[in-house]
Motif scaffolding. Structure first.
Motif, PDB file in Angstrom:
ATOM      1  N   THR A 215     -19.450   3.411  20.218  1.00 31.56           N
ATOM      2  CA  THR A 215     -19.723   4.403  19.369  1.00 31.56           C
ATOM      3  C   THR A 215     -20.462   3.898  18.192  1.00 31.56           C
ATOM      4  O   THR A 215     -21.120   4.342  17.417  1.00 31.56           O
ATOM      5  N   GLY A 216     -20.235   2.553  18.037  1.00 27.91           N
ATOM      6  CA  GLY A 216     -20.788   1.858  16.584  1.00 27.91           C
ATOM      7  C   GLY A 216     -19.508   1.845  15.623  1.00 27.91           C
ATOM      8  O   GLY A 216     -18.828   2.735  15.906  1.00 27.91           O
ATOM      9  N   PRO A 217     -19.481   0.884  14.716  1.00 31.10           N
ATOM     10  CA  PRO A 217     -18.294   0.941  13.822  1.00 31.10           C
ATOM     11  C   PRO A 217     -18.501   2.232  12.623  1.00 31.10           C
ATOM     12  O   PRO A 217     -19.509   2.815  12.656  1.00 31.10           O
ATOM     13  N   GLY A 218     -17.157   2.372  12.042  1.00 28.91           N
ATOM     14  CA  GLY A 218     -17.241   3.384  11.133  1.00 28.91           C
ATOM     15  C   GLY A 218     -15.911   3.915  11.096  1.00 28.91           C
ATOM     16  O   GLY A 218     -14.757   3.459  11.813  1.00 28.91           O
ATOM     17  N   LEU A 219     -15.524   4.823  10.002  1.00 24.27           N
ATOM     18  CA  LEU A 219     -14.076   5.518   9.852  1.00 24.27           C
ATOM     19  C   LEU A 219     -13.831   6.074  11.023  1.00 24.27           C
ATOM     20  O   LEU A 219     -12.836   5.789  11.527  1.00 24.27           O
ATOM     21  N   LEU A 220     -14.690   7.004  11.401  1.00 22.02           N
ATOM     22  CA  LEU A 220     -14.243   7.972  12.457  1.00 22.02           C
ATOM     23  C   LEU A 220     -14.088   7.329  13.987  1.00 22.02           C
ATOM     24  O   LEU A 220     -12.907   7.263  14.519  1.00 22.02           O
ATOM     25  N   PRO A 221     -15.073   6.399  14.060  1.00 18.75           N
ATOM     26  CA  PRO A 221     -14.863   5.572  15.448  1.00 18.75           C
ATOM     27  C   PRO A 221     -13.417   4.504  15.410  1.00 18.75           C
ATOM     28  O   PRO A 221     -12.671   4.683  16.358  1.00 18.75           O
TER      29      PRO A 221
END
Lengths: 306, 280
Positions: free
Chosen positions: B138-144
């Protein structure tokens, strides 16, 4: 016993097949084009297409999966997209580093954890018990990257006893092993405490005390042997976790083990190496579980493998 | 549960020393997550290049980071991200895993064995691997990072709830519900769900701490919450470069994670000892 080992090994096959499917699907769900990455930024469209054909990436997914299983059965995972060497060789080169680190960490965790657990159980509800229990819960609660950084600050930056990064002889192993041991140490200590408390309340320990045996003899000769059986299982499971869970610690100490290789390979989309790593992680975890089950029988003769 | 029984359990829990300590610690950090942004003296993301790495002062009680951002404000606001991710991801994991386990245990037979083999396969990847794998896609981030940390707990809750469901579905009251003409969905929702919920609730408390460690590890590796968001794991990752000169940059968020997780673990242990007299 031999029949039992064979049956258990056969039971592992469907799990590993499922693991292979998950790994294959995962690899192909990763964004980015490995052929483009391997060809480099200056490559032409034709060069990328050639590489795609060479890697077999132009074939339908089902065909690729059949190739993948066929190669897997022969122990061939293909060559690394980065250095062109066999992916399995790359994984094996880094495996020994993670293996030794995890082994030292688990031995340390088991030794100290069991001693802490014994002290807490024998002196139940005392200050020693409270201290030991706090130490155990603390070990589980502290993030390994924070503990690693604190140890680096104290012993590498200030006292200069150990090197900052791992992988430089045995001295480079000390701080990563201590960091990695903290979590399992807490789990093992808690487990040893509750297991020993249970055994100390059983009839045969009471009989041993009634015979007039001294407390150390009762604890170490009679109770401990029985209390240790579930602790061995827990230690084995923790070892399995360590082999795959050293990613963060290896990153903090820049220690070139399997976790370090995984992070590198994911950012380079090196499919064959990622496949190899995930399969090795799953295989060693399943095998460690099997070994733990077998060890059970050695420690407790009542368990039969009929 | 009867009110007197509930009251009795409450007092029993309060007599549990480490459990009470855990409750107090958890409450402190929960309040910090709720009111931290209001208490923060500075905007946690506002850079001030004239006051970088300033050290402790009366203006900045914990000093400033390499961008001149106030460390106290970032640590206070970080509670909302770190604890919020932990709670949300655990609840999602428990919800999805719970429904899975309930359905699998109730259905039994072929579907049960198939779904439990799938749980075995997911559990065969130890530690952080499933979460790292998902974020690689998904790629990094808050939701992932929330989804990856939740995913990590799904098979564990599935197995736990399936075990309880298997025990409960043989009870006479379930048979009675069937005999009275209740459909499968109704039996699962009205009769089975409430009885399997108690052990799950205790485990949820114990699990939030673990999930917080997973999520902050992901952020530390650069795979989770991205800068300048003041998440504790991400703050520790930034602090690595300044460890020799400004160790406080690492100590503040590091201690915050450790104490929150410690509180949740002690609270979970206390709840388990109080609610399940067999386990001591």
């Amino acid at each position: 016993m031999l029949a039992y080992i064979l049956r258990r090994l056969l039971e592992v096959i469907p799990t590993l097949l499922g693991v292979a499917v998950v790994v294959f699907l995962f690899i192909h769900a990763l964004p980015g084009d490995p052929a483009r990455l391997a060809a480099g930024p200056d490559a032409t469209v034709q060069e990328v297409q050639l590489l795609r054909e060479r890697f077999g990436l132009d074939k339908p997914l089902v065909v690729q999966f059949v190739y993948f299983l066929n190669n897997l059965a022969r122990g061939n995972l293909g060559n690394s997209y980065r250095d062109g060497k066999p992916a399995l060789l790359s994984v094996m080169n880094h495996f020994s580093l993670t293996f030794w680190l995890s082994l030292i960490a688990i031995l340390l965790a088991a030794l100290v954890g069991i001693l802490v657990g014994i002290a807490a159980a024998v002196y139940r509800n005392s200050w020693l018990d409270l201290g030991a229990t706090t130490l155990a819960v603390g070990g589980i609660s502290v993030p390994s990257f924070f503990l690693g950084m604190i140890l680096i600050y104290l012993f590498a930056v200030n006292l200069r006893i150990f090197p900052v990064s791992g992988g430089q002889g045995w001295r480079g192993l000390v701080l990563p092993a201590l960091t990695l041991a903290a979590g399992p140490l807490g789990t093992i200590a808690r487990f040893a405490r509750s297991s020993l408390l249970e055994v100390l309340g059983e009839d045969f320990t009471r009989t041993a005390r009634a015979k007039g045996l001294s407390s150390p003899v009762v604890v170490f000769k009679h109770a401990l042997r029985n209390a240790l059986i579930p602790v061995v299982t827990m230690t084995g499971l923790q070892f399995g976790f360590l082999l795959g869970g050293a990613v963060v610690v290896e990153s903090v100490f820049n220690y070139p083990g399997l976790g370090w290789l995984l992070i590198q390979s994911i950012s380079a989309r090196d499919y064959p190496v990622i496949e190899g790593l995930l399969l090795v992680f799953a295989l060693e975890f399943v095998l460690v579980n099997l070994l733990v089950d077998l060890l059970y029988g050695v420690l407790d003769p009542r368990i039969s493998y009929a | 549960m009867h009110r007197t029984v509930r009251k009795g359990l409450f007092w029993k829990f309060l007599r549990h020393k480490s459990g009470s300590l855990g409750l107090a610690l958890s409450l402190v950090f929960l309040l910090m997550a709720l009111f931290g942004p209001g208490l923060a003296p500075y905007d946690p993301s506002a850079a001030d290049y004239s006051h970088t790495l300033s050290g402790i002062s009366t203006q900045h009680w914990l000093g400033t980071d390499n961008f001149g951002r106030d460390l106290l404000s970032r640590t206070l606001v970080g509670a909302r991200y770190s604890l919020g991710i932990g709670i949300l991801a655990t609840l999602i994991g428990a919800g999805v895993g719970g429904v899975w386990g309930l359905w699998s245990g109730y259905a039994g037979g072929f579907w049960d064995s198939l779904s439990m083999r799938l749980v075995d396969v997911l559990l065969a990847f130890p530690g952080l691997l499933p979460a790292i794998g998902l974020i690689a896609i998904t790629g990094p981030g808050l939701l992932p990072v929330i989804m990856a940390s939740a995913f990590f707990s799904v098979p564990i809750f599935a197995r736990l709830v399936r075990g309880s469901t298997l025990q409960m579905k043989e009870r006479a009251y379930i048979e009675a519900a069937h005999a009275l003409g209740a459909g499968s969905r109704r039996v699962m929702r009205v009769h089975l769900l409430p009885s399997v919920l108690a052990p799950v609730l205790v485990y949820v408390t114990l699990r939030i701490g673990t999930v917080m460690l997973i999520a902050s590890s992901l952020s530390f590796l650069g795979l989770g919450v991205q800068p300048p968001t003041p998440e504790w794991g991400a703050m520790l990752s930034d602090a690595q470069l300044y460890l020799a000169t400004d160790p406080l940059l690492a100590i503040a968020p590091g201690l915050a994670i450790t104490l929150t997780v410690l509180g949740l673990n002690l609270l979970g242990d206390g709840l388990r000892d109080t609610l399940d007299p067999k386990l001591k």
